[in-house]
Design a protein around this motif. Structure first.
Motif, PDB file in Angstrom:
ATOM      1  N   GLU A 262       0.827  -1.205   0.000  1.00 31.53           N
ATOM      2  CA  GLU A 262       0.000   0.000   0.000  1.00 31.53           C
ATOM      3  C   GLU A 262       0.866   1.261   0.000  1.00 31.53           C
ATOM      4  N   GLU A 263       1.951   1.230   0.773  1.00 35.04           N
ATOM      5  CA  GLU A 263       2.857   2.387   0.813  1.00 35.04           C
ATOM      6  C   GLU A 263       3.575   2.568  -0.526  1.00 35.04           C
ATOM      7  N   ILE A 264       3.960   1.461  -1.154  1.00 34.51           N
ATOM      8  CA  ILE A 264       4.586   1.557  -2.473  1.00 34.51           C
ATOM      9  C   ILE A 264       3.620   2.181  -3.468  1.00 34.51           C
TER      10      ILE A 264
ATOM     11  N   GLU B 159       2.186   6.978  -6.648  1.00 40.21           N
ATOM     12  CA  GLU B 159       1.168   7.962  -7.033  1.00 40.21           C
ATOM     13  C   GLU B 159       1.548   9.370  -6.586  1.00 40.21           C
ATOM     14  N   GLY B 160       2.814   9.547  -6.185  1.00 42.89           N
ATOM     15  CA  GLY B 160       3.286  10.881  -5.817  1.00 42.89           C
ATOM     16  C   GLY B 160       3.292  11.161  -4.331  1.00 42.89           C
ATOM     17  N   GLY B 161       3.035  10.140  -3.507  1.00 42.67           N
ATOM     18  CA  GLY B 161       3.045  10.333  -2.058  1.00 42.67           C
ATOM     19  C   GLY B 161       4.444  10.650  -1.550  1.00 42.67           C
ATOM     20  N   PHE B 162       4.535  10.910  -0.282  1.00 44.94           N
ATOM     21  CA  PHE B 162       5.782  11.312   0.358  1.00 44.94           C
ATOM     22  C   PHE B 162       6.200  10.321   1.433  1.00 44.94           C
TER      23      PHE B 162
END
Length: 86
Positions: free
Chosen positions: A52-54, A59-62
């Protein structure tokens, strides 16, 4: 993120001496203690992002870095799959 065991781990510290259950949970963290190229001591740990973190990252998360207390400088990098054991 899940804690991974960094290759060549030299220590496995736990909670600080003044840590109490009211501070929240604090497990152990496998680290590689070494000197950097300037001779400064450093503790390096490895972390494995969940699927989920990947997805969030792709998707542009930090990646947010949280340090309890006042400890700077800190450093984050991305390492290949051979940097740690599962």
């Amino acid at each position: 993120m899940e804690v991974a065991t960094i290759k060549g781990a030299t220590h496995n510290p736990g909670a600080p001496a003044n840590w109490t259950p009211s501070n929240g949970p604090c497990g152990t963290l496998p680290i590689l203690y070494r000197k950097d190229s300037y001779g400064n001591p450093e503790c390096v740990s490895a972390w494995r992002p969940s699927p989920e973190e990947i997805k969030t990252l792709s998707e542009g998360g930090f990646i947010l870095l949280k340090v309890v207390g006042w400890q700077v400088p800190v450093w984050i990098s991305v390492a290949d799959k051979d940097a740690a054991d599962r």
